[in-house]
Design a protein around this motif. Structure first.
Motif, PDB file in Angstrom:
ATOM      1  N   PRO A   1      36.979  56.238  51.185  1.00  0.00           N
ATOM      2  CA  PRO A   1      37.626  54.924  51.050  1.00  0.00           C
ATOM      3  C   PRO A   1      36.997  54.073  49.944  1.00  0.00           C
ATOM      4  O   PRO A   1      35.839  54.276  49.574  1.00  0.00           O
ATOM      5  CB  PRO A   1      37.410  54.274  52.414  1.00  0.00           C
ATOM      6  CG  PRO A   1      36.280  55.008  53.041  1.00  0.00           C
ATOM      7  CD  PRO A   1      36.288  56.394  52.476  1.00  0.00           C
ATOM      8  N   THR A   2      37.789  53.135  49.446  1.00  0.00           N
ATOM      9  CA  THR A   2      37.221  52.143  48.530  1.00  0.00           C
ATOM     10  C   THR A   2      36.697  50.980  49.378  1.00  0.00           C
ATOM     11  O   THR A   2      36.927  50.922  50.584  1.00  0.00           O
ATOM     12  CB  THR A   2      38.278  51.605  47.546  1.00  0.00           C
ATOM     13  OG1 THR A   2      39.349  51.038  48.295  1.00  0.00           O
ATOM     14  CG2 THR A   2      38.812  52.722  46.648  1.00  0.00           C
ATOM     15  N   TYR A   3      35.983  50.083  48.736  1.00  0.00           N
ATOM     16  CA  TYR A   3      35.392  48.923  49.415  1.00  0.00           C
ATOM     17  C   TYR A   3      35.393  47.793  48.398  1.00  0.00           C
ATOM     18  O   TYR A   3      35.868  47.949  47.271  1.00  0.00           O
ATOM     19  CB  TYR A   3      33.975  49.258  49.907  1.00  0.00           C
ATOM     20  CG  TYR A   3      33.103  49.887  48.851  1.00  0.00           C
ATOM     21  CD1 TYR A   3      32.249  49.126  48.058  1.00  0.00           C
ATOM     22  CD2 TYR A   3      33.170  51.263  48.609  1.00  0.00           C
ATOM     23  CE1 TYR A   3      31.470  49.703  47.065  1.00  0.00           C
ATOM     24  CE2 TYR A   3      32.392  51.850  47.606  1.00  0.00           C
ATOM     25  CZ  TYR A   3      31.555  51.072  46.847  1.00  0.00           C
ATOM     26  OH  TYR A   3      30.794  51.640  45.854  1.00  0.00           O
ATOM     27  N   GLN A   4      34.895  46.638  48.795  1.00  0.00           N
ATOM     28  CA  GLN A   4      34.857  45.511  47.860  1.00  0.00           C
ATOM     29  C   GLN A   4      33.413  45.217  47.454  1.00  0.00           C
ATOM     30  O   GLN A   4      32.494  45.509  48.203  1.00  0.00           O
ATOM     31  CB  GLN A   4      35.449  44.263  48.522  1.00  0.00           C
ATOM     32  CG  GLN A   4      36.904  44.425  48.963  1.00  0.00           C
ATOM     33  CD  GLN A   4      37.355  43.214  49.757  1.00  0.00           C
ATOM     34  OE1 GLN A   4      37.370  42.099  49.238  1.00  0.00           O
ATOM     35  NE2 GLN A   4      37.689  43.416  51.027  1.00  0.00           N
ATOM     36  N   VAL A   5      33.264  44.663  46.275  1.00  0.00           N
ATOM     37  CA  VAL A   5      31.943  44.185  45.850  1.00  0.00           C
ATOM     38  C   VAL A   5      32.107  42.725  45.443  1.00  0.00           C
ATOM     39  O   VAL A   5      33.014  42.384  44.674  1.00  0.00           O
ATOM     40  CB  VAL A   5      31.374  45.004  44.676  1.00  0.00           C
ATOM     41  CG1 VAL A   5      30.027  44.442  44.237  1.00  0.00           C
ATOM     42  CG2 VAL A   5      31.231  46.475  45.072  1.00  0.00           C
ATOM     43  N   SER A   6      31.265  41.872  45.968  1.00  0.00           N
ATOM     44  CA  SER A   6      31.355  40.438  45.691  1.00  0.00           C
ATOM     45  C   SER A   6      31.205  40.166  44.192  1.00  0.00           C
ATOM     46  O   SER A   6      30.354  40.744  43.526  1.00  0.00           O
ATOM     47  CB  SER A   6      30.250  39.699  46.448  1.00  0.00           C
ATOM     48  OG  SER A   6      30.135  38.373  45.960  1.00  0.00           O
TER      49      SER A   6
END
Length: 328
Positions: free
Chosen positions: A290-295
């Motif tokens: 899966p992809t994820y988010q980075v602030s």
């Protein structure tokens, strides 16, 4: 950018100057009027130096030095007289036979050697450390689309060792050691933590992250089942300079334009280059990682406005073509 050649130009040091990010950093520093004292492992190797000496302002304001990461004190004479130090030198490759000697020692001991030299010269206002998202995101916690990775995350050395992620381990241990050292010595340090770096190559040799793109366009039958953050090399170089110049900059800065699975990268490349043979299949039959988010908050605080991923991929491919790395 006037003022070059006058005595009021500030002097800074860049370690590992022939590298992919560092070459852009040297280019931008020279364009901003800095005098740059740069270290390379072998100043007599034209592959390491020619592209640097061809940069605008290099003849007047670039000075190259030989320095060895593992040799204590070998950075003393280079950082002497500098107001800022950019420590970018650290090996990045995946095929290692002896991780301790090839990756971990140069990263950890090298960082401490450079910082040890900095500690001797109070004139140095700030050190900017090139770390990596590798030192941030690998702690065994799940990374799924709703998860936001930020600067408070630290990779877990035990987890990295168990997973045999030696490069990730080297960057994690180096950054942890650096923060401990600068705290003890009262050195002002800011860290930059970029993800997979793409964009044009200034150096004549192939670097690891550009090789990942080259692989896809050079006849690979499959693409890896992996998701990474991606960021443009020009944004990374620029972030280093802003982290040095902005007085309030502090702590760590994750640099990720977006997180994308290799299947997304292949899709973008297909849209940009419909005629190139690209891999159709994933390397395994598992569900896509899966992809994820980075602030992006800390990067925004530096004023970084990211170059989009598709632009960076096009720049990378054009650069690989121009440097004759691919058959296109």
């Amino acid at each position: 950018m006037s003022g070059s050649g006058t005595s009021n130009t500030k002097t800074v040091c860049v370690t590992g100057a022939s590298g992919y990010i560092a070459s852009w950093l040297v280019k931008f520093l020279l364009l901003r009027g800095y005098t740059v004292k740069a270290t390379v492992r072998d100043p007599n190797d034209p592959k390491k130096t020619e592209h640097l000496f061809s940069l605008e302002g290099a003849k007047e304001r670039l000075h190259l030095f030989r320095a060895n990461l593992l040799e204590e004190g070998s950075f003393d004479s280079v950082v002497d007289g500098c107001e800022g130090v950019f420590h970018t030198a650290s090996p990045f490759y995946h095929a290692v036979t002896d991780p301790q000697a090839e990756l971990i020692d140069p990263a950890v001991k090298g960082t401490l050697n450079v910082l040890g030299s900095c500690a001797k010269f109070p004139k140095i206002k700030r050190v900017v450390l090139t770390s990596s998202i590798a030192a941030v995101a690998y702690n065994g916690k799940p990374r799924t689309p709703e998860v936001v990775v930020d600067e408070t995350w630290f990779s877990n050395p035990e987890f990295c060792e168990q997973s045999k992620m030696w490069y990730v381990l080297s960057k994690t241990l180096a950054e942890v050691a650096a923060w401990k050292f600068v705290k003890e010595k009262g050195i002002d340090m800011v860290a930059i933590n970029p993800a997979m770096v793409i964009g044009p190559l200034l150096q004549p040799t192939l670097n690891t992250s550009a090789a990942a793109v080259l692989n896809l366009i050079n006849g690979a039958e499959t693409f890896p089942n992996a998701s990474f953050g991606w960021v443009n090399v020009k944004d990374v170089a620029n972030a280093h300079i802003l982290a040095y110049e902005i007085p309030s900059a502090c702590g760590r800065h994750c640099l990720v334009e977006r997180v994308a699975h290799y299947s997304d990268i292949v899709k973008i490349l297909h849209e940009l280059y419909p005629d190139i043979h690209l891999p159709q299949r994933c390397a395994d039959d598992e569900p896509f990682v899966p992809t994820y988010q980075v602030s992006k908050e800390k990067a925004k605080s530096l004023g970084i406005d990211y170059i989009p991923l598709d632009v960076g991929l096009k720049e990378t491919v054009e650069s690989l073509k121009e440097k004759k790395f691919c058959k296109l």
